[in-house]
Design a protein around this motif. Structure first.
Motif, PDB file in Angstrom:
ATOM      1  N   ASN A  57       0.809  -1.238   0.000  1.00  0.00           N
ATOM      2  CA  ASN A  57       0.000   0.000   0.000  1.00  0.00           C
ATOM      3  C   ASN A  57       0.834   1.277   0.000  1.00  0.00           C
ATOM      4  O   ASN A  57       0.322   2.346  -0.310  1.00  0.00           O
ATOM      5  CB  ASN A  57      -1.002   0.002   1.161  1.00  0.00           C
ATOM      6  N   GLU A 100      -5.218   8.375   2.010  1.00  0.00           N
ATOM      7  CA  GLU A 100      -5.935   8.006   0.785  1.00  0.00           C
ATOM      8  C   GLU A 100      -5.082   7.045  -0.059  1.00  0.00           C
ATOM      9  O   GLU A 100      -5.244   6.968  -1.279  1.00  0.00           O
ATOM     10  CB  GLU A 100      -6.267   9.261  -0.018  1.00  0.00           C
ATOM     11  N   HIS A 102      -5.306   4.050  -0.524  1.00  0.00           N
ATOM     12  CA  HIS A 102      -6.062   2.999  -1.216  1.00  0.00           C
ATOM     13  C   HIS A 102      -6.411   3.364  -2.656  1.00  0.00           C
ATOM     14  O   HIS A 102      -6.689   2.476  -3.473  1.00  0.00           O
ATOM     15  CB  HIS A 102      -7.326   2.661  -0.436  1.00  0.00           C
ATOM     16  N   GLU A 103      -6.363   4.656  -2.978  1.00  0.00           N
ATOM     17  CA  GLU A 103      -6.649   5.071  -4.352  1.00  0.00           C
ATOM     18  C   GLU A 103      -5.609   4.527  -5.330  1.00  0.00           C
ATOM     19  O   GLU A 103      -5.881   4.415  -6.532  1.00  0.00           O
ATOM     20  CB  GLU A 103      -6.695   6.598  -4.441  1.00  0.00           C
ATOM     21  N   GLY A 114     -10.258  -6.132  -5.948  1.00  0.00           N
ATOM     22  CA  GLY A 114     -11.115  -5.559  -4.915  1.00  0.00           C
ATOM     23  C   GLY A 114     -10.374  -4.952  -3.751  1.00  0.00           C
ATOM     24  O   GLY A 114     -10.981  -4.589  -2.734  1.00  0.00           O
ATOM     25  N   LYS A 116      -8.964  -2.063  -3.139  1.00  0.00           N
ATOM     26  CA  LYS A 116      -9.358  -0.703  -2.751  1.00  0.00           C
ATOM     27  C   LYS A 116     -10.604  -0.709  -1.880  1.00  0.00           C
ATOM     28  O   LYS A 116     -10.716   0.062  -0.922  1.00  0.00           O
ATOM     29  CB  LYS A 116      -9.576   0.141  -4.000  1.00  0.00           C
ATOM     30  N   ASP A 117     -11.542  -1.587  -2.193  1.00  0.00           N
ATOM     31  CA  ASP A 117     -12.826  -1.614  -1.468  1.00  0.00           C
ATOM     32  C   ASP A 117     -12.667  -2.073  -0.030  1.00  0.00           C
ATOM     33  O   ASP A 117     -13.545  -1.813   0.806  1.00  0.00           O
ATOM     34  CB  ASP A 117     -13.808  -2.531  -2.194  1.00  0.00           C
ATOM     35  N   LEU A 118     -11.559  -2.741   0.287  1.00  0.00           N
ATOM     36  CA  LEU A 118     -11.348  -3.199   1.656  1.00  0.00           C
ATOM     37  C   LEU A 118     -11.107  -2.045   2.621  1.00  0.00           C
ATOM     38  O   LEU A 118     -11.198  -2.227   3.835  1.00  0.00           O
ATOM     39  CB  LEU A 118     -10.150  -4.151   1.710  1.00  0.00           C
ATOM     40  N   ALA A 120     -12.708   1.036   2.690  1.00  0.00           N
ATOM     41  CA  ALA A 120     -13.771   2.042   2.617  1.00  0.00           C
ATOM     42  C   ALA A 120     -13.964   2.756   3.946  1.00  0.00           C
ATOM     43  O   ALA A 120     -14.331   3.934   3.997  1.00  0.00           O
ATOM     44  CB  ALA A 120     -15.078   1.397   2.170  1.00  0.00           C
ATOM     45  N   ASP A 121     -13.695   2.053   5.056  1.00  0.00           N
ATOM     46  CA  ASP A 121     -13.848   2.649   6.388  1.00  0.00           C
ATOM     47  C   ASP A 121     -12.669   3.561   6.679  1.00  0.00           C
ATOM     48  O   ASP A 121     -11.514   3.112   6.730  1.00  0.00           O
ATOM     49  CB  ASP A 121     -13.929   1.552   7.444  1.00  0.00           C
ATOM     50  N   GLU A 122     -12.941   4.844   6.880  1.00  0.00           N
ATOM     51  CA  GLU A 122     -11.864   5.821   7.029  1.00  0.00           C
ATOM     52  C   GLU A 122     -11.032   5.588   8.280  1.00  0.00           C
ATOM     53  O   GLU A 122      -9.792   5.658   8.234  1.00  0.00           O
ATOM     54  CB  GLU A 122     -12.419   7.245   7.047  1.00  0.00           C
ATOM     55  N   ARG A 125      -8.727   2.782   7.810  1.00  0.00           N
ATOM     56  CA  ARG A 125      -7.746   3.114   6.773  1.00  0.00           C
ATOM     57  C   ARG A 125      -6.633   3.998   7.325  1.00  0.00           C
ATOM     58  O   ARG A 125      -5.467   3.838   6.982  1.00  0.00           O
ATOM     59  CB  ARG A 125      -8.455   3.805   5.613  1.00  0.00           C
TER      60      ARG A 125
END
Length: 204
Positions: A57, A100, A102-103, A114, A116-118, A120-122, A125
């Motif tokens: 990441n 950010e 994950h972008e 998938g 990035k979708d893991l 979603a919770d700020e 993250r």
């Protein structure tokens, strides 16, 4: 009780490299006026980028401050004991975590579409970003040493103030400020003891 015995025969690394990166490396508290070049900073990053991170990441971000104007903005945000050495270091690097990150996962971790979708919770993250960026910070310090320079890492500063002053509009969270350069006059404090192997390591 600590021990000064440093076995080296089990390490696949030349003695002089071990000393450069670990035993003889010190945290510098003063710096000479010898400049740190953009090429050196780039070379450090090109080495450090290979550090491992969860799902590749790579959340570490770096702000290189070398101008007088930049130092004037940073200095009031440093703790009193860290100001003078920060003002006189040829380069100061603010290392931060990009929340950010994950972008970028579709590109940096492409075999898991998938990924990035893991994140979603700020709140979760942010914790992942900070943990992995701090792992990269350790590698950054080693990279500075590999360049033949001294690092002076500091956590004594106003994190929120630094974020507002330098990272407005970005999702970067400052973690560590590191002065970088050649050591100056009386740069070292006394070498402090380290915990011994038996105090730290357990085997089951």
């Amino acid at each position: 009780m600590t021990t000064s015995v440093e076995p080296t025969e089990a390490l696949n690394l030349p003695q002089d490299v071990q000393d450069l990166l670990f035993r003889e490396a010190r945290t510098a508290n003063s710096f000479s006026d010898e400049p740190v070049t953009d090429e050196q900073i780039r070379a450090i990053y090109e080495l450090v980028k290979w550090a491992p991170t969860s799902m590749n990441n790579q959340p570490l971000r770096a702000l290189v401050i070398r101008t007088e104007e930049g130092k004037k903005r940073l200095s009031p945000l440093m703790s009193e004991g860290n100001r003078a050495k920060t003002e006189t270091a040829p380069v100061t690097v603010v290392l931060a975590a990009d929340t950010e990150f994950h972008e970028h996962l579709p590109r940096t971790f492409p075999h898991f579409p998938g990924a990035k979708d893991l994140f979603a919770d700020e709140a979760g993250r942010v914790e992942v970003a900070k943990l992995n960026a701090l792992l990269q910070v350790g590698y950054f310090i080693i990279g500075v040493r590999a360049a033949g320079l001294a690092a002076g890492p500091m956590t004594g500063f106003d994190n929120d103030g630094v974020d507002k002053e330098f990272f407005a509009g970005k999702q970067w969270k400052s973690l560590v400020v590191i002065n970088v350069g050649k050591p100056g006059d009386n740069p070292w404090y006394d070498r402090l003891p380290r915990l011994g192997f038996d105090e730290v390591v357990e085997t089951v």
